[in-house]
Design a protein around this motif. Structure first.
Motif, short mmCIF file in Angstrom:
data_model
loop_
_atom_site.label_atom_id
_atom_site.label_comp_id
_atom_site.label_asym_id
_atom_site.label_seq_id
_atom_site.Cartn_x
_atom_site.Cartn_y
_atom_site.Cartn_z
N LEU A 40 0.88 -1.30 -0.04
CA LEU A 40 -0.07 -0.05 -0.09
C LEU A 40 0.76 1.22 -0.02
O LEU A 40 0.32 2.18 -0.25
CB LEU A 40 -1.03 0.15 1.11
N VAL A 41 2.08 1.10 0.42
CA VAL A 41 2.99 2.27 0.29
C VAL A 41 3.43 2.61 -0.92
O VAL A 41 3.86 1.82 -1.84
CB VAL A 41 4.32 2.09 1.41
N PRO A 42 3.40 4.05 -1.35
CA PRO A 42 3.72 4.43 -2.62
C PRO A 42 5.10 4.11 -3.12
O PRO A 42 5.92 4.20 -2.25
CB PRO A 42 3.15 5.80 -2.74
N SER A 43 5.49 3.99 -4.15
CA SER A 43 7.04 3.87 -4.53
C SER A 43 7.32 5.29 -4.89
O SER A 43 6.55 6.30 -5.35
CB SER A 43 6.98 3.29 -6.08
N PRO A 44 8.59 5.69 -4.63
CA PRO A 44 9.60 4.66 -3.88
C PRO A 44 9.36 4.37 -2.76
O PRO A 44 9.13 5.45 -1.92
CB PRO A 44 11.14 5.20 -4.47
N LYS A 45 9.36 3.26 -2.12
CA LYS A 45 8.92 2.86 -0.70
C LYS A 45 9.95 3.46 0.31
O LYS A 45 9.54 3.61 1.29
CB LYS A 45 9.00 1.27 -0.85
N ASN A 46 11.23 3.56 -0.21
CA ASN A 46 12.11 3.71 0.78
C ASN A 46 12.10 5.36 1.27
O ASN A 46 13.05 5.74 2.12
CB ASN A 46 13.63 3.71 0.23
N GLU A 47 11.14 6.17 0.54
CA GLU A 47 11.01 7.81 0.74
C GLU A 47 10.05 7.73 1.93
O GLU A 47 10.00 8.96 2.54
CB GLU A 47 10.68 8.39 -0.18
N TRP A 48 9.30 6.63 2.43
CA TRP A 48 8.44 6.75 3.71
C TRP A 48 8.43 6.09 4.87
O TRP A 48 9.32 5.04 4.88
CB TRP A 48 7.11 6.04 2.82
N GLU A 49 8.35 7.09 5.83
CA GLU A 49 8.68 6.60 7.09
C GLU A 49 7.93 5.18 7.58
O GLU A 49 8.35 4.26 8.26
CB GLU A 49 8.16 7.78 8.25
N ALA A 50 6.77 5.00 7.19
CA ALA A 50 5.88 3.65 7.36
C ALA A 50 6.77 2.75 6.78
O ALA A 50 6.70 1.73 7.45
CB ALA A 50 4.69 3.90 6.57
#
Length: 142
Positions: A40-50
């Motif tokens: 569910l986390v938008p790409s790029p995933k490594n940019e999100w704290e979640a």
């Protein structure tokens, strides 16, 4: 950047369900919950704290399941997410996963980083002391 409130709630719910499943010993289903949350986390995933905490929870679940390569990959992903590089738990778990994968030199590096951030306390009674033993001579421990 922050996730949309509805999306954030969905992710948190899935992760909480995964945590409960781990506590109940149903790690395979927990892994599925964490993967669903991660998707569910938008790409790029490594940019999100979640992603930091989802990858960490996923790595823990894989480690419990003795799926050490997947655990290692998850912790490396967590390391590359916001605040991952300074998270002693991620560093510890990555080091432990690397030990189990037979990558002892790399393992020592991450175990040492965890130690430098948190001290001996990071190697709590719940941790297998074999991980501390790997770095004990380097840090002058007993």
């Amino acid at each position: 950047m922050e996730l949309d409130d509805n999306l954030y709630e969905q992710i948190v719910t899935l992760c909480n369900e995964g945590d409960t499943l781990v506590e109940e010993g149903d790690v395979d289903h927990a892994i599925r919950k964490y993967l669903t949350a991660l998707n569910l986390v938008p790409s790029p995933k490594n940019e999100w704290e979640a992603s930091t905490w989802i990858y960490t929870a996923l790595g823990d679940a894989y480690f419990i399941n003795e799926e050490y390569v997947q655990a290692k990959d998850s912790f490396f992903n967590a390391l590359n997410c916001p605040e991952g590089i300074s998270n002693p738990l991620i560093l510890l778990r990555l080091g432990e996963s690397l030990v189990e994968c037979g990558e002892l030199d790399k393992a020592k590096e991450y175990l040492l980083r965890a130690y430098m951030l948190e001290g001996y306390e990071i190697f709590s009674e719940e941790e297998d002391q074999k991980y501390y033993e790997l770095i004990k001579d380097i840090i002058g421990g007993y």
